[in-house]
Design a protein around this motif. Structure first.
Motif, PDB file in Angstrom:
ATOM      1  N   ASP A 203       0.735  -1.156   0.066  1.00 41.83           N
ATOM      2  CA  ASP A 203      -0.055  -0.008   0.007  1.00 41.83           C
ATOM      3  C   ASP A 203       0.889   1.188  -0.013  1.00 41.83           C
ATOM      4  O   ASP A 203       1.903   1.345   0.838  1.00 41.83           O
ATOM      5  N   PRO A 204       0.666   2.041  -0.902  1.00 43.93           N
ATOM      6  CA  PRO A 204       1.469   3.292  -0.720  1.00 43.93           C
ATOM      7  C   PRO A 204       1.325   4.295  -0.046  1.00 43.93           C
ATOM      8  O   PRO A 204       0.128   4.369   1.045  1.00 43.93           O
ATOM      9  N   ASP A 205       2.088   4.967   0.643  1.00 44.71           N
ATOM     10  CA  ASP A 205       2.125   5.900   1.859  1.00 44.71           C
ATOM     11  C   ASP A 205       1.573   5.179   3.111  1.00 44.71           C
ATOM     12  O   ASP A 205       0.653   6.028   3.717  1.00 44.71           O
ATOM     13  N   SER A 206       1.728   4.046   3.424  1.00 46.68           N
ATOM     14  CA  SER A 206       1.211   3.292   4.725  1.00 46.68           C
ATOM     15  C   SER A 206       2.041   3.570   5.946  1.00 46.68           C
ATOM     16  O   SER A 206       3.238   3.675   5.550  1.00 46.68           O
ATOM     17  N   ASP A 207       1.536   3.717   6.995  1.00 46.68           N
ATOM     18  CA  ASP A 207       2.490   3.855   8.130  1.00 46.68           C
ATOM     19  C   ASP A 207       2.913   2.545   8.571  1.00 46.68           C
ATOM     20  O   ASP A 207       2.528   1.630   8.415  1.00 46.68           O
ATOM     21  N   GLU A 208       4.212   2.771   9.009  1.00 45.03           N
ATOM     22  CA  GLU A 208       4.860   1.482   9.561  1.00 45.03           C
ATOM     23  C   GLU A 208       4.199   0.833  10.707  1.00 45.03           C
ATOM     24  O   GLU A 208       3.680   1.367  11.551  1.00 45.03           O
ATOM     25  N   ILE A 209       3.896  -0.479  10.562  1.00 52.55           N
ATOM     26  CA  ILE A 209       3.189  -1.248  11.833  1.00 52.55           C
ATOM     27  C   ILE A 209       4.054  -2.213  12.214  1.00 52.55           C
ATOM     28  O   ILE A 209       5.151  -2.460  11.860  1.00 52.55           O
ATOM     29  N   VAL A 210       3.860  -2.854  13.602  1.00 54.06           N
ATOM     30  CA  VAL A 210       4.494  -3.942  14.126  1.00 54.06           C
ATOM     31  C   VAL A 210       3.427  -5.265  13.856  1.00 54.06           C
ATOM     32  O   VAL A 210       2.146  -4.998  13.933  1.00 54.06           O
ATOM     33  N   TRP A 211       4.101  -6.299  13.315  1.00 54.70           N
ATOM     34  CA  TRP A 211       3.266  -7.239  13.088  1.00 54.70           C
ATOM     35  C   TRP A 211       3.232  -8.341  14.339  1.00 54.70           C
ATOM     36  O   TRP A 211       4.338  -8.380  15.006  1.00 54.70           O
ATOM     37  N   GLY A 212       2.071  -8.786  14.585  1.00 53.69           N
ATOM     38  CA  GLY A 212       2.167  -9.698  15.900  1.00 53.69           C
ATOM     39  C   GLY A 212       1.420 -11.094  15.505  1.00 53.69           C
ATOM     40  O   GLY A 212       0.645 -11.322  14.376  1.00 53.69           O
ATOM     41  N   ILE A 213       1.618 -12.200  16.487  1.00 55.03           N
ATOM     42  CA  ILE A 213       1.049 -13.425  16.290  1.00 55.03           C
ATOM     43  C   ILE A 213       0.346 -13.761  17.598  1.00 55.03           C
ATOM     44  O   ILE A 213       1.006 -13.502  18.684  1.00 55.03           O
ATOM     45  N   HIS A 214      -0.814 -14.416  17.590  1.00 52.18           N
ATOM     46  CA  HIS A 214      -1.507 -15.118  18.767  1.00 52.18           C
ATOM     47  C   HIS A 214      -2.059 -16.391  18.286  1.00 52.18           C
ATOM     48  O   HIS A 214      -2.751 -16.414  17.587  1.00 52.18           O
TER      49      HIS A 214
END
Length: 571
Positions: A203-214
């Motif tokens: 996705d263009p211009d998307s904010d950086e996120i942290v990926w998680g697992i549950h």
């Protein structure tokens, strides 16, 4: 990237408490939260304030706690489909908890959207976005848990990814992919993680996120799937201490933490804290009143126990020959188990670990004796106090503190009355015999009471000893009621606990052997000295003759010799 930190997110106090039979009080939750923070856990999920008063009280009490390493999170759902965010009781409770982190779960699977929530797909996307935005506007860090994400992705990948976009666009900084039913195999889980990350990263211009697992453990893959996810870029890992959780449990953070720390280049807790891992595991188990799993990896009592003779012999030479890590690193210890499968090395090493130098005792002969006794139904690996006594009895100069001369147990049940049990015993101590009796709510209880009553007359220190647990195992079920049984008794004096055993075709005889071992062990370990009480009554001046092996000598009629005529029963 390997240089990015792994953020462990503990949900023992919320997801873990959904385990059947696990009940915690408010005080319990506060104790566990403090201990997790002391250990260095980065995130602690405290509960769901919108679901019950206890969790509301927890977050109120938690405001007075200074968390040194952990961020406290309040957990809750997206808004109701008919509510505005500001009018939704659940969202208001999340903000009013005043935690730095809010975790919101939303639906990823259209099955749940339409058939559980009764919402349309678009309504659900709005619920996700509105709820995350409400928490962000209140200044909270927002973790978005995409519930049933892997099942939802398999049903409709485009829609599942759309829910993640809605959460990210509203301000979620962590997107957690949840295998809520716990049935996804590892290769499929990784494929979905990779595809989902690629979809959002494009996705263009998307904010950086942290990926998680549950991950839940219904397919016995929760730890493996969590570790595999980390290898594919996941940085936020959710789980519970000891894997507590609904159905088959959650991903076990204890194992995840140990594996990441010892098998990869990741440091997930502060330096030096890993040695507290075993203590943490057992502390939480004690607080939630669940017996620790002896066979739990890394922290279980048997995690570094060695029973086979070949293993024991090798361990004496090289510790790492049968251990994948040094147990001391995680605060555990290595043990050699004494059993019929072990050899001389196991017997000698275990005796030395328990403080016995085996002076005057041949380890080989002792090992052979153990094999013979276990063939007769004993099991020393479950009753180490009996093993210690076995070693002690073969040492030079051993003298028993007492001898059970004989006993009688009567059980009576008459119409219209409750069952009644009575036991009489004769014990010989230092040349005297005391004959006494006691009632009980069953034959073993009566025998236990009579033995203690008699021996407390000589060893007052036994007052503190009490029976903690009593277990019976049938060893040869094909013999039906004539089967040989093994009895294991757990005892305590308020300071230490110990286990002793007995085996016989007669359950009362097996129980008596375990009881006498328990009492002798207590006398020995407490250093109790022989001290006659003034209230002792009716003893003989000598003990009956024996046949040399501790049993009463037979008379010409083939019966044990009788005590003095002056003996009387003390009720």
């Amino acid at each position: 990237m390997s240089d990015q930190p792994i953020l462990l997110y503990d949900t023992t106090l919320r997801d873990g408490t959904q385990r059947e039979g696990l009940i915690v009080s408010l005080a319990d939750k506060l104790k566990i939260a403090r201990r997790l923070d002391e250990f260095g856990m980065p995130y602690i999920e405290g509960g769901w304030p919108g679901s019950n008063p206890k969790d509301v009280d927890f977050f109120a009490a938690a405001r007075s706690i200074t968390f040194r390493s952990a961020k406290l999170a309040a957990f809750g759902s997206t808004r109701h489909r008919l509510n505005k965010p500001e009018d939704d009781p659940n969202l208001r409770a999340l903000v009013e908890a005043e935690t730095p982190v809010v975790t919101i779960f939303g639906k990823s699977w259209l099955l749940h959207v339409t058939e559980v929530l009764g919402a349309t797909p678009d309504e659900n996307l709005a619920m996700v976005g509105d709820s995350v935005a409400f928490a962000r506007a209140a200044g909270r860090e927002v973790v978005y848990d995409a519930e049933h994400y892997f099942d939802g992705y398999k049903a409709d990948a485009e829609y599942a990814i759309a829910t993640l976009r809605a959460a990210r666009a509203a301000g979620a900084t962590t997107l957690t992919l949840c295998d809520t039913n716990g049935g996804t195999l590892t290769d499929e889980l990784i494929s979905i993680i990779d595809a989902s990350r690629a979809g959002l990263d494009a996705d263009p211009d998307s904010d950086e996120i942290v990926w998680g697992i549950h991950v839940h453990n219904d397919a016995e893959l929760a730890v493996a799937n969590s570790l595999a996810a980390v290898q594919h870029g996941i940085r936020h890992v959710q789980g519970t201490v000891n894997g507590y959780g609904e159905r088959c449990g959650n991903a076990n953070l204890v194992s995840i933490l140990a594996n990441l720390s010892l098998k990869t280049d990741r440091q997930v807790v502060p330096s030096g804290r890993l040695a507290d891992l075993t203590e943490l595991s057992r502390y939480v188990a004690e607080i939630v009143n669940i017996t620790p799993d002896d066979h739990q990896p890394y922290v279980g009592r048997s995690a570094f126990a060695h029973k086979g003779g070949v293993h024991g012999a090798a361990m004496l030479k090289v510790d790492r020959s049968y251990q994948h890590v040094d147990p001391g690193i995680v605060g555990n210890v290595s043990r050699l188990v004494v059993s019929e499968l072990g050899g001389r090395a196991n017997t000698q090493r275990r005796a030395e670990q328990l403080g016995h130098a085996l002076e005057g005792v041949d380890p080989r002969e002792l090992s052979l004796l153990i094999k013979r006794l276990e063939a007769d139904g004993l099991a020393f690996e479950g009753a180490e106090a009996s093993f210690e006594l076995l070693v002690r009895r073969h040492q030079t100069g051993y003298a028993p503190p007492f001898r059970l001369v004989d006993f009688t147990v009567l059980v009576e049940a008459r119409e219209g009355t409750e069952l009644r049990a009575e036991a009489t015993v004769k014990v010989a101590v230092d040349g005297e015999v005391l004959h006494t009796a006691a009632d009980g709510n069953g034959p073993v209880n009566a025998l236990d009471s009579a033995l203690r009553k008699a021996l407390r007359a000589f060893y007052p220190g036994l007052d503190a000893v009490h029976l903690v647990d009593y277990k019976v195992r049938i060893l040869d079920g094909e013999s039906a009621t004539a089967a040989r049984t093994r009895v294991i008794i757990d005892s305590s004096d308020g300071v230490r606990e110990w286990s002793t055993m007995g085996s016989d075709t007669n359950i009362i005889a097996a129980s008596c052997a375990a009881l006498t071992d328990s009492i002798e062990y207590a006398i020995w370990k407490t250093g109790a000295e022989l001290r006659r009480r003034d209230e002792r009554h009716f003893t003989t001046s000598h003990a009956p003759a024996t046949n040399g092996n501790g049993s009463p000598a037979a008379t010409s009629a083939g019966q044990p010799s009788s005590p003095s005529k002056s003996d009387e029963e003390v009720a």
